[in-house]
Design a protein around this motif. Sequence first.
Motif, PDB file in Angstrom:
ATOM      1  N   TRP A  36       0.782  -1.255  -0.044  1.00 24.54           N
ATOM      2  CA  TRP A  36       0.083   0.241   0.156  1.00 24.54           C
ATOM      3  C   TRP A  36       0.725   1.052  -0.157  1.00 24.54           C
ATOM      4  CZ3 TRP A  36      -0.523   4.129   3.130  1.00 24.54           C
ATOM      5  CH2 TRP A  36      -1.617   4.973   3.043  1.00 24.54           C
ATOM      6  N   TRP A  37       1.884   1.240   0.909  1.00 23.43           N
ATOM      7  CA  TRP A  37       2.915   2.306   0.854  1.00 23.43           C
ATOM      8  C   TRP A  37       3.521   2.612  -0.365  1.00 23.43           C
ATOM      9  CZ3 TRP A  37       2.745   6.366   3.761  1.00 23.43           C
ATOM     10  CH2 TRP A  37       2.405   6.250   5.023  1.00 23.43           C
ATOM     11  N   ALA A  38       4.011   1.775  -1.047  1.00 29.03           N
ATOM     12  CA  ALA A  38       4.628   1.678  -2.407  1.00 29.03           C
ATOM     13  C   ALA A  38       3.762   2.060  -3.319  1.00 29.03           C
ATOM     14  CB  ALA A  38       5.318   0.163  -2.625  1.00 29.03           C
ATOM     15  N   GLU A  39       2.367   1.770  -3.511  1.00 25.40           N
ATOM     16  CA  GLU A  39       1.579   2.153  -4.350  1.00 25.40           C
ATOM     17  C   GLU A  39       0.836   3.435  -4.233  1.00 25.40           C
ATOM     18  OE1 GLU A  39       1.352   0.478  -7.037  1.00 25.40           O
ATOM     19  OE2 GLU A  39       1.226  -1.655  -6.855  1.00 25.40           O
ATOM     20  N   ASN A  40       1.126   3.874  -2.805  1.00 22.18           N
ATOM     21  CA  ASN A  40       0.224   5.431  -2.592  1.00 22.18           C
ATOM     22  C   ASN A  40       1.301   6.402  -2.618  1.00 22.18           C
ATOM     23  OD1 ASN A  40      -2.789   5.251  -1.852  1.00 22.18           O
ATOM     24  ND2 ASN A  40      -1.909   3.117  -1.522  1.00 22.18           N
ATOM     25  N   LEU A  41       2.429   6.089  -2.443  1.00 19.85           N
ATOM     26  CA  LEU A  41       3.322   7.489  -2.430  1.00 19.85           C
ATOM     27  C   LEU A  41       3.459   8.074  -3.902  1.00 19.85           C
ATOM     28  CD1 LEU A  41       6.837   5.980  -0.737  1.00 19.85           C
ATOM     29  CD2 LEU A  41       5.276   7.617   0.231  1.00 19.85           C
ATOM     30  N   PRO A  42       3.309   7.361  -4.818  1.00 20.88           N
ATOM     31  CA  PRO A  42       3.231   8.355  -6.081  1.00 20.88           C
ATOM     32  C   PRO A  42       2.051   9.138  -6.193  1.00 20.88           C
ATOM     33  CG  PRO A  42       3.994   6.225  -6.775  1.00 20.88           C
ATOM     34  CD  PRO A  42       3.501   6.063  -5.240  1.00 20.88           C
ATOM     35  N   TYR A 146       8.956   3.572 -14.620  1.00 18.38           N
ATOM     36  CA  TYR A 146       8.307   3.023 -13.458  1.00 18.38           C
ATOM     37  C   TYR A 146       8.253   1.331 -13.504  1.00 18.38           C
ATOM     38  CZ  TYR A 146       4.444   2.371 -10.055  1.00 18.38           C
ATOM     39  OH  TYR A 146       3.524   1.948  -9.045  1.00 18.38           O
ATOM     40  N   GLU A 147       8.601   0.921 -14.526  1.00 15.64           N
ATOM     41  CA  GLU A 147       8.776  -0.522 -14.622  1.00 15.64           C
ATOM     42  C   GLU A 147       9.952  -0.906 -14.132  1.00 15.64           C
ATOM     43  OE1 GLU A 147       6.733  -2.813 -15.730  1.00 15.64           O
ATOM     44  OE2 GLU A 147       4.990  -1.328 -16.117  1.00 15.64           O
ATOM     45  N   ILE A 148      11.114  -0.109 -14.210  1.00 16.81           N
ATOM     46  CA  ILE A 148      12.330  -0.292 -13.485  1.00 16.81           C
ATOM     47  C   ILE A 148      11.961  -0.169 -12.055  1.00 16.81           C
ATOM     48  CG2 ILE A 148      14.651   0.964 -13.299  1.00 16.81           C
ATOM     49  CD1 ILE A 148      14.608   1.821 -16.017  1.00 16.81           C
ATOM     50  N   ILE A 149      11.511   1.069 -11.747  1.00 14.94           N
ATOM     51  CA  ILE A 149      11.253   1.040 -10.176  1.00 14.94           C
ATOM     52  C   ILE A 149      10.465  -0.319  -9.614  1.00 14.94           C
ATOM     53  CG2 ILE A 149       9.958   2.364  -8.517  1.00 14.94           C
ATOM     54  CD1 ILE A 149      10.242   4.915 -10.186  1.00 14.94           C
ATOM     55  N   GLU A 150       9.444  -0.809 -10.330  1.00 13.12           N
ATOM     56  CA  GLU A 150       8.870  -1.951  -9.940  1.00 13.12           C
ATOM     57  C   GLU A 150       9.915  -3.067  -9.877  1.00 13.12           C
ATOM     58  OE1 GLU A 150       5.724  -2.843 -12.676  1.00 13.12           O
ATOM     59  OE2 GLU A 150       4.257  -1.832 -11.614  1.00 13.12           O
ATOM     60  N   TRP A 151      10.775  -3.117 -10.918  1.00 10.53           N
ATOM     61  CA  TRP A 151      11.677  -4.264 -10.662  1.00 10.53           C
ATOM     62  C   TRP A 151      12.521  -4.061  -9.439  1.00 10.53           C
ATOM     63  CZ3 TRP A 151      16.877  -2.918 -13.305  1.00 10.53           C
ATOM     64  CH2 TRP A 151      17.762  -4.008 -13.076  1.00 10.53           C
ATOM     65  N   TRP A 152      13.120  -2.746  -9.175  1.00 14.11           N
ATOM     66  CA  TRP A 152      14.090  -2.469  -8.024  1.00 14.11           C
ATOM     67  C   TRP A 152      13.185  -2.928  -6.784  1.00 14.11           C
ATOM     68  CZ3 TRP A 152      16.127   2.872  -9.525  1.00 14.11           C
ATOM     69  CH2 TRP A 152      17.205   2.688 -10.471  1.00 14.11           C
ATOM     70  N   TYR A 153      11.785  -2.470  -6.692  1.00 13.84           N
ATOM     71  CA  TYR A 153      11.279  -2.755  -5.450  1.00 13.84           C
ATOM     72  C   TYR A 153      11.120  -4.300  -5.290  1.00 13.84           C
ATOM     73  CZ  TYR A 153       7.545  -2.743  -1.812  1.00 13.84           C
ATOM     74  OH  TYR A 153       7.017  -3.023  -0.733  1.00 13.84           O
ATOM     75  N   ALA A 154      10.689  -4.919  -6.282  1.00 14.88           N
ATOM     76  CA  ALA A 154      10.709  -6.433  -6.294  1.00 14.88           C
ATOM     77  C   ALA A 154      11.761  -7.176  -5.778  1.00 14.88           C
ATOM     78  CB  ALA A 154      10.061  -6.971  -7.609  1.00 14.88           C
ATOM     79  N   ALA A 175       5.923  -6.312 -18.385  1.00 13.39           N
ATOM     80  CA  ALA A 175       6.585  -4.647 -18.538  1.00 13.39           C
ATOM     81  C   ALA A 175       6.048  -4.434 -19.631  1.00 13.39           C
ATOM     82  CB  ALA A 175       8.048  -5.059 -18.072  1.00 13.39           C
ATOM     83  N   GLN A 176       6.561  -5.043 -21.063  1.00 14.13           N
ATOM     84  CA  GLN A 176       6.184  -4.571 -22.230  1.00 14.13           C
ATOM     85  C   GLN A 176       4.716  -4.188 -22.417  1.00 14.13           C
ATOM     86  OE1 GLN A 176       7.845  -7.197 -21.353  1.00 14.13           O
ATOM     87  NE2 GLN A 176       9.970  -6.916 -22.610  1.00 14.13           N
ATOM     88  N   THR A 177       3.909  -4.960 -22.014  1.00 12.33           N
ATOM     89  CA  THR A 177       2.516  -4.787 -22.155  1.00 12.33           C
ATOM     90  C   THR A 177       1.955  -3.490 -21.268  1.00 12.33           C
ATOM     91  OG1 THR A 177       1.912  -7.249 -22.498  1.00 12.33           O
ATOM     92  CG2 THR A 177      -0.039  -5.863 -22.124  1.00 12.33           C
ATOM     93  N   ASP A 178       2.479  -3.296 -20.118  1.00  9.45           N
ATOM     94  CA  ASP A 178       2.164  -2.242 -19.492  1.00  9.45           C
ATOM     95  C   ASP A 178       2.571  -0.836 -19.904  1.00  9.45           C
ATOM     96  OD1 ASP A 178       0.966  -3.813 -17.237  1.00  9.45           O
ATOM     97  OD2 ASP A 178       2.968  -3.707 -15.985  1.00  9.45           O
ATOM     98  N   MET A 179       3.584  -0.827 -20.575  1.00 11.67           N
ATOM     99  CA  MET A 179       4.397   0.184 -21.230  1.00 11.67           C
ATOM    100  C   MET A 179       3.363   0.450 -22.448  1.00 11.67           C
ATOM    101  SD  MET A 179       8.380   0.115 -20.821  1.00 11.67           S
ATOM    102  CE  MET A 179       8.667  -1.553 -21.495  1.00 11.67           C
ATOM    103  N   LEU A 180       2.846  -0.419 -23.329  1.00 13.05           N
ATOM    104  CA  LEU A 180       2.015  -0.260 -24.037  1.00 13.05           C
ATOM    105  C   LEU A 180       0.604   0.379 -24.021  1.00 13.05           C
ATOM    106  CD1 LEU A 180       1.191  -0.575 -27.525  1.00 13.05           C
ATOM    107  CD2 LEU A 180       0.588  -3.024 -26.781  1.00 13.05           C
ATOM    108  N   CYS A 181       0.147   0.070 -22.920  1.00 10.50           N
ATOM    109  CA  CYS A 181      -1.185   0.252 -22.215  1.00 10.50           C
ATOM    110  C   CYS A 181      -1.029   1.816 -22.018  1.00 10.50           C
ATOM    111  CB  CYS A 181      -1.602  -0.343 -21.089  1.00 10.50           C
ATOM    112  SG  CYS A 181      -2.207  -1.993 -21.543  1.00 10.50           S
ATOM    113  N   ASP A 182       0.136   2.465 -21.460  1.00 15.78           N
ATOM    114  CA  ASP A 182       0.464   3.679 -20.976  1.00 15.78           C
ATOM    115  C   ASP A 182       0.526   4.523 -22.090  1.00 15.78           C
ATOM    116  OD1 ASP A 182       0.992   3.240 -18.273  1.00 15.78           O
ATOM    117  OD2 ASP A 182       2.941   2.521 -18.691  1.00 15.78           O
ATOM    118  N   THR A 183       0.907   4.117 -23.392  1.00 21.94           N
ATOM    119  CA  THR A 183       1.264   4.592 -24.469  1.00 21.94           C
ATOM    120  C   THR A 183      -0.106   4.850 -25.252  1.00 21.94           C
ATOM    121  OG1 THR A 183       3.594   3.745 -24.962  1.00 21.94           O
ATOM    122  CG2 THR A 183       2.628   4.645 -27.024  1.00 21.94           C
ATOM    123  N   LEU A 184      -0.664   3.615 -25.264  1.00 23.33           N
ATOM    124  CA  LEU A 184      -2.154   3.689 -25.939  1.00 23.33           C
ATOM    125  C   LEU A 184      -3.060   4.851 -25.235  1.00 23.33           C
ATOM    126  CD1 LEU A 184      -2.737   0.088 -26.522  1.00 23.33           C
ATOM    127  CD2 LEU A 184      -2.365   1.861 -28.419  1.00 23.33           C
ATOM    128  N   GLY A 185      -3.142   4.882 -23.864  1.00 20.02           N
ATOM    129  CA  GLY A 185      -3.770   5.977 -22.817  1.00 20.02           C
ATOM    130  C   GLY A 185      -3.331   7.403 -23.382  1.00 20.02           C
TER     131      GLY A 185
END
Length: 202
Positions: A36-42, A146-154, A175-185
């Motif tokens: 929750w903390w990791a997701e809510n700080l942003p 953000y994908e790099i941050i997710e990797w570091w946190y994991a 990770a690639q699909t997430d970035m595609l979704c960001d781009t499409l948005g």
Amino acid sequence: MDTGEPASSRFPAFLAGLFVLFWGALAIDPVMRDVWWAENLPIMGVFLLLVLTFRKFRFSNLAYALMAVWMVLHTIGGHYTFANVPFDAVTDFFGFERNHFDRLGHYSIGFYAYPIAELLTRKKLAHPVVTSLFALFAIMALAAGYEIIEWWYAVLAGGEAGIEFLGSQGDIWDAQTDMLCDTLGAISVLVLFRFTGPKNAA
């Protein structure tokens, strides 16, 4: 009662008030407090930035509404963890093999291309074409970061918290699909901006 406040400021103030109540409710007893903390700080960072800069630069009501979509979806994901958000109705209806709520969240991150384009346009900082490209590339860069941050946190958190924050659900192309979704948005709202943004965006 007339508060003397400009009419245009009432909607973002109302939206902010609703969000604070919503956020506070979902801050109670989340599934995993460390996630929750990791997701809510942003979320906290973006919200405070918008509040602190409100008097210096006021975005359009549409821009605030679009930004609120991501904050709401991310707040929900932070409470349940994205992989465990109750999304079964959609998953079952489309026959998905995984919970795609996180894809929806990533798509909404792209909505921030609209306020970026609006800021550049109203400040007359770039040509309309450059404005749109900058907004798109900014979101793409943010998505990759953000994908790099997710990797570091994991890696650092490890265990269940790391897995839940990463939220790949076994998808090797997550990770690639997430970035595609960001781009499409981002592309979606930039098309919207072309028709609804400031007149000098044309």
